[in-house]
Design an enzyme around this catalytic site. Sequence first.
Site, PDB file in Angstrom:
ATOM      1  N   TYR A 146       0.840  -1.190   0.000  1.00 32.91           N
ATOM      2  CA  TYR A 146       0.000   0.000   0.000  1.00 32.91           C
ATOM      3  C   TYR A 146       0.880   1.247   0.000  1.00 32.91           C
ATOM      4  O   TYR A 146       1.860   1.327   0.752  1.00 32.91           O
ATOM      5  CB  TYR A 146      -0.901   0.029   1.240  1.00 32.91           C
ATOM      6  CG  TYR A 146      -1.966  -1.044   1.236  1.00 32.91           C
ATOM      7  CD1 TYR A 146      -3.203  -0.824   0.634  1.00 32.91           C
ATOM      8  CD2 TYR A 146      -1.729  -2.282   1.819  1.00 32.91           C
ATOM      9  CE1 TYR A 146      -4.185  -1.818   0.620  1.00 32.91           C
ATOM     10  CE2 TYR A 146      -2.689  -3.281   1.809  1.00 32.91           C
ATOM     11  CZ  TYR A 146      -3.914  -3.042   1.208  1.00 32.91           C
ATOM     12  OH  TYR A 146      -4.870  -4.033   1.194  1.00 32.91           O
ATOM     13  N   CYS A 323      -0.472   7.929 -10.094  1.00 37.67           N
ATOM     14  CA  CYS A 323      -0.757   6.807  -9.204  1.00 37.67           C
ATOM     15  C   CYS A 323      -2.252   6.509  -9.214  1.00 37.67           C
ATOM     16  O   CYS A 323      -3.081   7.419  -9.070  1.00 37.67           O
ATOM     17  CB  CYS A 323      -0.302   7.127  -7.776  1.00 37.67           C
ATOM     18  SG  CYS A 323      -0.388   5.718  -6.648  1.00 37.67           S
ATOM     19  N   GLU A 363       3.089   4.733 -10.922  1.00 34.94           N
ATOM     20  CA  GLU A 363       2.796   3.605 -10.049  1.00 34.94           C
ATOM     21  C   GLU A 363       1.314   3.305 -10.166  1.00 34.94           C
ATOM     22  O   GLU A 363       0.482   3.931  -9.514  1.00 34.94           O
ATOM     23  CB  GLU A 363       3.166   3.957  -8.601  1.00 34.94           C
ATOM     24  CG  GLU A 363       3.173   2.772  -7.644  1.00 34.94           C
ATOM     25  CD  GLU A 363       3.763   3.137  -6.299  1.00 34.94           C
ATOM     26  OE1 GLU A 363       3.005   3.642  -5.435  1.00 34.94           O
ATOM     27  OE2 GLU A 363       4.972   2.953  -6.101  1.00 34.94           O
ATOM     28  N   TYR A 365      -1.950   0.228 -10.847  1.00 34.87           N
ATOM     29  CA  TYR A 365      -2.294  -1.137 -10.484  1.00 34.87           C
ATOM     30  C   TYR A 365      -3.603  -1.540 -11.122  1.00 34.87           C
ATOM     31  O   TYR A 365      -4.317  -0.695 -11.660  1.00 34.87           O
ATOM     32  CB  TYR A 365      -2.402  -1.270  -8.962  1.00 34.87           C
ATOM     33  CG  TYR A 365      -3.094  -0.105  -8.290  1.00 34.87           C
ATOM     34  CD1 TYR A 365      -4.477  -0.050  -8.235  1.00 34.87           C
ATOM     35  CD2 TYR A 365      -2.363   0.952  -7.733  1.00 34.87           C
ATOM     36  CE1 TYR A 365      -5.124   1.011  -7.631  1.00 34.87           C
ATOM     37  CE2 TYR A 365      -3.001   2.018  -7.136  1.00 34.87           C
ATOM     38  CZ  TYR A 365      -4.377   2.054  -7.089  1.00 34.87           C
ATOM     39  OH  TYR A 365      -5.019   3.119  -6.502  1.00 34.87           O
TER      40      TYR A 365
END
Length: 365
Positions: A146, A323, A363, A365
């Site tokens: 995280y 992000c 970054e 995901y």
Amino acid sequence: MAAVNTVSSLPCSKSAAGSPVAGAPRPSSCSVFYPRWSKRSSSNGVRAQVSTTETSTAAPAAEVKKAVKVSKKQDEGVVTNKYRPKEPYTGRCLLNTRITGDDAPGETWHMVFSTEGELPYREGQSIGVIPDGIDKNGKPHKLRLYSIASSAIGDFGDSKTVSLCVKRLVYTNDQGEIVKGVCSNFLCDLKPGSEVKMTGPVGKEMLMPKDPNATIIMLATGTGIAPFRSFLWKMFFEEHEEYKFNGLAWLFLGVPTSSTLLYREEFERMKEIAPERFRLDFAVSREQTNAAGDKMYIQTRMAEYKDELWDLLKKDNTYVYMCGLKGMEKGIDDIMLDLATKDGIDWLDYKKQLKKSEQWNVEVY
């Protein structure tokens, strides 16, 4: 010792999990001041071989030294992997409060864990969390990473805590079964006093630039806001002898509804503090549209400033940080591709150059 005065303004919610420990920010208070205190060349050799008439033995060759790349980021003394899965650090939950509205599509929680200064980290790093229990094979659960949502000195300013921003994962699979994410539900259900096993810290990709006069463009979706909250607290809520931000910070935050605008009160307070140095743009996809009637995603909002953003990207002191959900990357590439083409520049090649110079940091995901 450097004094640090900070406004802590966690959005209010009726759904706080327990009460914070003494000294912790009150979830029901949206603008409380807390006095905070915190401590605060490369060269190339030339290989030479010398011959003489007196001897047939060559002089020793000089050692060739490789040039050492100096990072543009705040990487001095950065700690990585101090704690690993087999020997994690065990902290305690000090605060856990829901920061999305009751009508929001999903829950997101802000949580603060004790570290007692034993898990030193920097803005932009991540930690691993190992949830309690075992998996279906009877083995301990694997860690989940995280992004850290607090500055290096933490929400309480004593360098003894770390904060996370976590969305509870709950979905229905193809068989119609309700599936709950193991780690996110473990974290969102934590009560103050509960133990938490942590690893890390890890990562250098998202570290802040050293240049205090830099332009820092931050692109976030959902809980991808975490590292940027840490950046912005350092820039606008804290005082450091070794760092005073005098550049431009520009945050784009994309969310589905206004009830999911994370840390909105904090960011609006920052804009009041530094209106010339902080720009804030929200993209609320289910509630906003552009002039053409298209849903307002983060790339849609950025397109409204595309020429200004492209001009900034051509400067050596502009740093972009992204992000959040992986899907955001393509939409942003599409905007930049068109702008670069107009200037006769191949965007993908140019982006590679930006990455090499540490000015394009991702970054997702």
